[in-house]
Motif scaffolding. Sequence first.
Motif, short mmCIF file in Angstrom:
data_model
loop_
_atom_site.label_atom_id
_atom_site.label_comp_id
_atom_site.label_asym_id
_atom_site.label_seq_id
_atom_site.Cartn_x
_atom_site.Cartn_y
_atom_site.Cartn_z
N VAL A 1 -3.71 -2.07 -1.61
CA VAL A 1 -4.33 -2.27 -2.92
C VAL A 1 -4.76 -0.92 -3.51
O VAL A 1 -4.55 -0.67 -4.70
CB VAL A 1 -5.52 -3.25 -2.82
N HIS A 2 -5.33 -0.06 -2.68
CA HIS A 2 -5.70 1.28 -3.16
C HIS A 2 -4.47 2.03 -3.65
O HIS A 2 -4.50 2.68 -4.70
CB HIS A 2 -6.38 2.10 -2.05
N HIS A 3 -3.39 1.94 -2.88
CA HIS A 3 -2.16 2.64 -3.26
C HIS A 3 -1.58 2.07 -4.55
O HIS A 3 -1.14 2.81 -5.43
CB HIS A 3 -1.13 2.53 -2.12
N ARG A 4 -1.59 0.75 -4.66
CA ARG A 4 -1.05 0.10 -5.86
C ARG A 4 -1.85 0.48 -7.11
O ARG A 4 -1.29 0.66 -8.19
CB ARG A 4 -1.06 -1.41 -5.68
N ASN A 5 -3.17 0.61 -6.95
CA ASN A 5 -4.02 0.98 -8.08
C ASN A 5 -4.13 2.49 -8.26
O ASN A 5 -4.90 2.97 -9.06
CB ASN A 5 -5.42 0.41 -7.88
N ARG A 6 -3.35 3.22 -7.48
CA ARG A 6 -3.32 4.69 -7.53
C ARG A 6 -4.69 5.30 -7.30
O ARG A 6 -5.07 6.30 -7.93
CB ARG A 6 -2.71 5.18 -8.83
N GLU A 7 -5.42 4.69 -6.36
CA GLU A 7 -6.73 5.20 -5.98
C GLU A 7 -6.61 5.96 -4.67
O GLU A 7 -5.71 5.70 -3.88
CB GLU A 7 -7.71 4.04 -5.78
N ARG B 1 -6.05 -3.66 2.29
CA ARG B 1 -6.97 -2.88 1.47
C ARG B 1 -6.35 -1.53 1.09
O ARG B 1 -6.48 -1.08 -0.04
CB ARG B 1 -8.29 -2.67 2.19
#
Length: 176
Positions: free
Chosen positions: A23-29, A20
């Motif tokens: 995914v946050h890092h990949r979506n720059r969130e 999780r």
Amino acid sequence: MFEQVMTGSVIAATATALLRLAVHHRNRETPCHVDVAQLLMGLGMVAMHLVQAPLLAAPFAVFGCWLAFRAARLRNRSHLRHAIGALAMAYMFAAQRTAVAGAPLLAAGHHHAPVAIASQTPGLAAPLLAWALMAYCALAAGFAGTDLLRTPPPRLRSLVELVLSAAMAHMFLMML
């Protein structure tokens, strides 16, 4: 058999929390504090299998204090819940000790690795505190379990919370 299932569940929950965050890092969130808290708790439980190091309580104490500060500042119960969880992990790590000849020790079977916990450690192995933290973790697991019964369909975060909280309650029960 129960210990192997619990260990596998904790490892799977930790991997899910890590995924999780990726995914946050990949979506720059910005990562959610819940995902960070779950990952840290899962890593801590896995680390208890590998080492007996009371000094590992420090990162959990720092993270728990930071979450408690955020909870007070934002008036957010989620931050407070995870602060208590992080401080409970700090308590467990601080209560660990290596076996000393002649010391009264209890062998608490934490999954596969026995953890030696002093039965009379001043200030840390307070049975009332351990019972309170065990009850808190059991209640947190119960609340996460009820989240899984609600509609819309359950969130993965609730399942991870259920596994980690149940494992923490089990670990505290083994300490007592």
